[in-house]
Motif scaffolding. Structure first.
Motif, PDB file in Angstrom:
ATOM      1  N   GLY A 127      -6.313   1.953  -8.695  1.00 53.76           N
ATOM      2  CA  GLY A 127      -5.697   1.347  -7.520  1.00 53.76           C
ATOM      3  C   GLY A 127      -5.135  -0.030  -7.829  1.00 53.76           C
ATOM      4  O   GLY A 127      -4.071  -0.412  -7.333  1.00 53.76           O
ATOM      5  N   PRO A 137       0.809  -1.229   0.000  1.00 54.87           N
ATOM      6  CA  PRO A 137       0.000   0.000   0.000  1.00 54.87           C
ATOM      7  C   PRO A 137       0.840   1.277   0.000  1.00 54.87           C
ATOM      8  O   PRO A 137       0.491   2.251  -0.693  1.00 54.87           O
ATOM      9  N   THR A 170      -9.100   2.226  -1.550  1.00 57.37           N
ATOM     10  CA  THR A 170      -8.702   3.639  -1.450  1.00 57.37           C
ATOM     11  C   THR A 170      -8.913   4.347  -2.778  1.00 57.37           C
ATOM     12  O   THR A 170      -9.430   5.474  -2.829  1.00 57.37           O
ATOM     13  N   ALA A 182      -6.733  -3.192  -0.248  1.00 54.22           N
ATOM     14  CA  ALA A 182      -6.707  -1.924   0.479  1.00 54.22           C
ATOM     15  C   ALA A 182      -6.449  -0.767  -0.482  1.00 54.22           C
ATOM     16  O   ALA A 182      -7.057   0.313  -0.365  1.00 54.22           O
ATOM     17  N   VAL A 183      -5.567  -0.985  -1.454  1.00 59.73           N
ATOM     18  CA  VAL A 183      -5.263   0.062  -2.443  1.00 59.73           C
ATOM     19  C   VAL A 183      -6.460   0.276  -3.368  1.00 59.73           C
ATOM     20  O   VAL A 183      -6.811   1.409  -3.702  1.00 59.73           O
ATOM     21  N   ILE A 199       1.043   4.524  -3.192  1.00 60.88           N
ATOM     22  CA  ILE A 199       0.535   5.891  -3.029  1.00 60.88           C
ATOM     23  C   ILE A 199       0.903   6.775  -4.212  1.00 60.88           C
ATOM     24  O   ILE A 199       0.050   7.474  -4.788  1.00 60.88           O
ATOM     25  N   LEU A 255     -12.605   5.003  -3.300  1.00 60.06           N
ATOM     26  CA  LEU A 255     -13.106   6.060  -2.434  1.00 60.06           C
ATOM     27  C   LEU A 255     -12.684   7.439  -2.931  1.00 60.06           C
ATOM     28  O   LEU A 255     -13.500   8.365  -3.034  1.00 60.06           O
ATOM     29  N   VAL A 256     -11.409   7.574  -3.263  1.00 56.91           N
ATOM     30  CA  VAL A 256     -10.899   8.869  -3.738  1.00 56.91           C
ATOM     31  C   VAL A 256     -11.449   9.173  -5.124  1.00 56.91           C
ATOM     32  O   VAL A 256     -11.856  10.308  -5.418  1.00 56.91           O
TER      33      VAL A 256
END
Length: 211
Positions: free
Chosen positions: A163, A133, A200, A196-197, A137, A203-204
Motif C-alpha cells: 500500500g 487513494p 487497506t 488510508a491506502v 487501487i 487489511l487485504v
C-alpha cells in the motif's frame, strides 16, 4: 519450531512457481501505466504547470513522493522473501518523512506565523484525500497479486508496504495536479491519504497473502 522458520523450510522445499522479483517488476510497470492512464484521462496537470515547474516548492513535492515510491518498493521487493533482512529497508522508509519535515521546518522559518495555518489547510485537501487513494487501487491490486507468488511471513505487513509503494506512485502523479505546494500541506494531508491506502493494504494482505 517457530512459524517463520517453518515457512522458510517449506519455501526451500517447495517448487518455485515464478520469480517474485520478476513478478514485482512487471507489477510495477503495470502500476505506473495504470496510474498514468487514469491521471491523464481523468485528472490532468494543474493549469499553471509551466509556471509551477519553475518553483522549488513544487518540484520538491516530487522529491518526497518519488522517495516514498522508491523506498516502499524496495521494502516490498524484500518482504516477500523469507529470511531476507528488512531492517535497512524499514529505516529507509523514514527518508520521505525526513524530507517533508525538513521542508516544512524551512517554510516555518521563512514565512510569517500568521500564514502557517492557511498554508497547512490549503485549498485541495478533499481532492488529496480522494485522488491519492483512488489512484492507488490499481497499483495495490497489482502488487498484492504479485506478492502471492512470494512467501511473506507477515502478510499484513507485506500488504501495508504494498500500500505504501502504491500510494507513493499515486501521490507522485497527484502532485502534478495539486496546486497546494506548501510543505506544510504536504506534511499534513498527504500522509493521511497515504495512511488510508496502507491500512487497506494491510487489511487485504492479511487474508490474501496468508499461507
Amino acid at each position: 519450531m517457530k512459524t517463520d522458520h517453518l515457512i522458510e523450510l517449506i519455501v526451500q522445499d517447495a517448487p518455485v512457481r515464478s520469480n517474485l522479483t520478476h513478478m514485482l517488476q512487471q507489477a510495477t510497470i503495470a502500476s505506473i501505466l495504470i496510474v498514468a492512464i487514469a491521471f491523464f484521462f481523468a485528472i490532468g496537470f494543474r493549469p499553471d504547470i509551466d509556471n509551477a515547474m519553475e518553483t522549488a516548492r513544487f518540484l520538491f513535492k516530487f522529491v518526497i513522493t518519488i522517495a516514498l515510491a522508491a523506498t516502499g518498493s524496495i521494502a516490498m521487493f524484500r518482504i516477500g522473501k523469507p529470511g531476507v533482512p528488512l531492517k535497512l529497508s524499514a529505516w529507509s522508509l523514514l527518508i520521505p518523512l525526513i524530507f517533508a519535515a525538513g521542508a516544512a521546518i524551512v517554510e516555518l522559518s521563512v514565512m510569517p506565523a500568521a500564514t502557517w495555518g492557511a498554508r497547512m489547510i490549503g485549498h485541495n485537501s478533499r481532492l488529496c484525500l480522494t485522488i491519492i487513494p483512488l489512484l492507488s487501487i490499481g497499483p495495490l491490486a497489482c502488487f498484492l497479486l504479485a506478492l502471492r507468488h512470494g512467501a511473506p511471513t507477515r502478510p499484513g505487513l507485506a500488504g501495508a508496504i504494498a500500500g505504501l509503494a502504491s500510494a507513493g506512485i499515486a501521490a507522485t502523479f497527484y502532485a502534478a495536479n495539486c496546486n497546494d505546494d506548501s510543505p506544510l500541506f504536504v506534511l499534513l494531508w498527504y500522509p493521511i491519504a497515504i495512511s488510508a491506502v496502507v491500512a487497506t493494504g494491510a487489511l487485504v494482505g492479511r487474508s490474501l497473502l496468508r499461507w
